[in-house]
Design an enzyme around this catalytic site. Structure first.
Site, PDB file in Angstrom:
ATOM      1  N   LYS A   1      71.815   7.726 128.670  1.00 49.96           N
ATOM      2  CA  LYS A   1      72.349   6.356 128.659  1.00 49.96           C
ATOM      3  C   LYS A   1      73.255   6.106 129.853  1.00 49.96           C
ATOM      4  O   LYS A   1      73.295   4.993 130.378  1.00 49.96           O
ATOM      5  CB  LYS A   1      73.069   6.068 127.342  1.00 49.96           C
ATOM      6  CG  LYS A   1      72.104   6.009 126.182  1.00 49.96           C
ATOM      7  CD  LYS A   1      72.534   5.042 125.112  1.00 49.96           C
ATOM      8  CE  LYS A   1      71.383   4.821 124.132  1.00 49.96           C
ATOM      9  NZ  LYS A   1      71.785   4.204 122.884  1.00 49.96           N
TER      10      LYS A   1
ATOM     11  N   LYS B   1      61.322   8.462 125.708  1.00 51.08           N
ATOM     12  CA  LYS B   1      61.079   8.029 124.324  1.00 51.08           C
ATOM     13  C   LYS B   1      60.960   6.511 124.273  1.00 51.08           C
ATOM     14  O   LYS B   1      61.540   5.809 125.132  1.00 51.08           O
ATOM     15  CB  LYS B   1      62.196   8.525 123.406  1.00 51.08           C
ATOM     16  CG  LYS B   1      63.525   7.849 123.627  1.00 51.08           C
ATOM     17  CD  LYS B   1      64.498   8.137 122.480  1.00 51.08           C
ATOM     18  CE  LYS B   1      65.779   7.343 122.724  1.00 51.08           C
ATOM     19  NZ  LYS B   1      66.737   7.319 121.664  1.00 51.08           N
TER      20      LYS B   1
ATOM     21  N   LYS C   1      64.315   0.371 123.072  1.00 53.79           N
ATOM     22  CA  LYS C   1      64.522  -1.023 123.459  1.00 53.79           C
ATOM     23  C   LYS C   1      65.092  -1.120 124.866  1.00 53.79           C
ATOM     24  O   LYS C   1      64.824  -2.058 125.595  1.00 53.79           O
ATOM     25  CB  LYS C   1      65.484  -1.697 122.468  1.00 53.79           C
ATOM     26  CG  LYS C   1      64.822  -2.071 121.160  1.00 53.79           C
ATOM     27  CD  LYS C   1      65.821  -2.326 120.055  1.00 53.79           C
ATOM     28  CE  LYS C   1      66.115  -1.081 119.247  1.00 53.79           C
ATOM     29  NZ  LYS C   1      66.830  -1.260 117.995  1.00 53.79           N
TER      30      LYS C   1
HETATM   31  P1  AMP Z   1      68.606   3.552 117.194  1.00 46.02           P
HETATM   32  O1  AMP Z   1      67.746   2.358 117.489  1.00 46.02           O
HETATM   33  O2  AMP Z   1      68.941   4.345 118.416  1.00 46.02           O
HETATM   34  O3  AMP Z   1      69.780   3.222 116.346  1.00 46.02           O
HETATM   35  O4  AMP Z   1      67.697   4.544 116.343  1.00 46.02           O
HETATM   36  C1  AMP Z   1      67.464   4.396 114.943  1.00 46.02           C
HETATM   37  C2  AMP Z   1      66.620   5.562 114.463  1.00 46.02           C
HETATM   38  O5  AMP Z   1      65.335   5.528 115.092  1.00 46.02           O
HETATM   39  C3  AMP Z   1      67.221   6.932 114.808  1.00 46.02           C
HETATM   40  O6  AMP Z   1      67.050   7.791 113.700  1.00 46.02           O
HETATM   41  C4  AMP Z   1      66.400   7.431 115.971  1.00 46.02           C
HETATM   42  O7  AMP Z   1      66.290   8.825 115.973  1.00 46.02           O
HETATM   43  C5  AMP Z   1      65.041   6.793 115.672  1.00 46.02           C
HETATM   44  N1  AMP Z   1      64.300   6.554 116.915  1.00 46.02           N
HETATM   45  C6  AMP Z   1      64.634   5.699 117.923  1.00 46.02           C
HETATM   46  N2  AMP Z   1      63.712   5.742 118.915  1.00 46.02           N
HETATM   47  C7  AMP Z   1      62.775   6.649 118.540  1.00 46.02           C
HETATM   48  C8  AMP Z   1      61.562   7.141 119.125  1.00 46.02           C
HETATM   49  N3  AMP Z   1      61.116   6.702 120.294  1.00 46.02           N
HETATM   50  N4  AMP Z   1      60.854   8.074 118.449  1.00 46.02           N
HETATM   51  C9  AMP Z   1      61.288   8.520 117.239  1.00 46.02           C
HETATM   52  N5  AMP Z   1      62.410   8.100 116.630  1.00 46.02           N
HETATM   53  C10 AMP Z   1      63.154   7.178 117.255  1.00 46.02           C
END
Ligand code: AMP
Length: 356
Positions: free
Chosen positions: A120, A202, A205
């Protein structure tokens, strides 16, 4: 959500309100959340991590809308307030209070080596704020304030759950108590989905709209995004999935293959992996067996299957959007419940650390 009052394990996880929920979130985490709320072994809580989302670049004008949209989407995806506690992080200020106590226990060097912090910091190099560094400590507080024992997350968050275990241990050792549990991460079968535009990263957004498919995307948008997905041009899997994962876990200079080749292979396996998840029985294998893969066949089929899978989600989201008060009430009630546990934990912590 109270610890120790029954045999069910406390399970907790959160998601940032920073845009629409995408396939990566669903595949890596939410799919498990929806399943685990029905598992009698767990008492589940899920929250909208609004304080976490402030560490990224964001527009204050749009934040409230993003919070309400994430709440709406969590309900639309199938989380049921009759089966789990749903709340918003900022409704439970004890999370940030416990974060401060944990800050005093966490070595700076542990935070500086976190992969997410490094990624990040690269993505928002003009806004490397302290919140970005402290993110995993707040995450530890989110989990431990509710005595969380199981944390269903994507693979990208496993390092943070490991740090949570360290912090629980540091606290228990420093204060001579056996108070916080050491939680375990819970992964899905596909714990990581790759970006459509750069499959070496990965799905996220923060890489832009074309890099992810949102659960709420209309079928024509899904088709456009999948058609634009980067993948191997010849339509051949020259590496097995295992070989690819192994190579990608090495340092770039030790991989022995150029980045473009790896990106192409990661792209094609990402599409196949998606078809395995969303396609009908045998469809992914048939495509794999008939190499060279015809993208003109694979991509529209995959887009159609994803669109089919989330048709109900899109319908439920529209219905919930027509009644935002209902959504807000569900999260307010969950916030009250979550706060009861959090208050009790903070009373214990204040006594233990010697300030009460
Ligand atoms: P966040 O949007 O960062 O708050 O992520 C919410 C959940 O989605 C967390 O448990 C992340 O580990 C999972 N997550 C986010 N992006 C990915 C991805 N590309 N592949 C798998 N899991 C993801």
């Amino acid at each position: 959500m109270t610890a120790g009052n029954n045999k069910r394990k406390t399970l907790i996880s959160g998601i940032q309100p920073s845009g629409q929920i995408h396939l990566g979130n669903w595949v890596g985490a939410l799919k498990n959340w929806v399943r685990l709320q029905d598992d009698p072994n767990f008492e589940c809580s899920f929250f909208v991590a609004d304080y976490h989302s402030l560490s990224g670049d964001y527009d204050p004008q749009g934040k409230r809308c993003q919070i309400i949209e994430t709440m709406t989407e969590l309900l639309a995806v199938g989380l049921d307030p009759g089966k789990c506690t749903l709340f918003c992080q900022s409704d439970v200020p004890e999370h940030t209070e416990l974060c401060w106590i944990f800050n005093t226990l966490t070595p700076l060097s542990f935070l500086e080596r976190m992969t997410q912090f490094k990624d990040k910091s690269g993505q928002q190099d003009k806004n490397i704020n302290l919140g970005l560094l402290d993110y995993p400590v707040l995450q530890a507080a989110d989990i431990l304030i509710h005595h969380g024992q199981a944390v269903p997350v994507g693979r990208d968050q496993v390092q943070h759950v490991e740090l949570t275990r360290d912090i629980a241990r540091f606290y228990n050792r420093k204060y001579g108590v056996d108070y916080f549990p050491e939680p375990e991460p819970y992964l899905t079968d596909t714990p990581k989905l790759r970006s459509l535009t750069d499959p070496l990263k990965k799905m996220s957004k923060s890489l832009g709209e074309k890099s992810y498919v949102a659960l709420a995307d209309a079928p024509e948008v899904i088709l456009k995004k999948i058609k634009g997905a980067v993948s191997e041009t010849e339509g051949r899997t020259t590496l097995s999935e295992k070989e690819l994962d192994k190579l990608l876990s090495k340092l770039p200079e030790e991989r022995g293959l150029d980045e473009e080749t790896l990106r192409g292979q990661a792209g094609v396996w990402n599409l196949i992996g998606l078809l395995r998840l969303f396609g009908h029985e045998g469809e992914a294998q048939a495509i794999l067996d008939s190499q060279p893969i015809r993208y003109g066949e694979l991509k529209p089929l995959l887009a159609e299957r994803i669109a089919e899978r989330f048709a109900d989600f899109r319908k439920r989201k529209r219905e919930l959007e027509a009644d935002p008060d209902r959504v807000l009430k569900i999260f307010a009630a969950g916030g009250e419940r979550a706060r009861e546990t959090a208050r009790k934990t903070m009373e214990d912590v204040r006594r233990t650390i010697g300030i009460r």
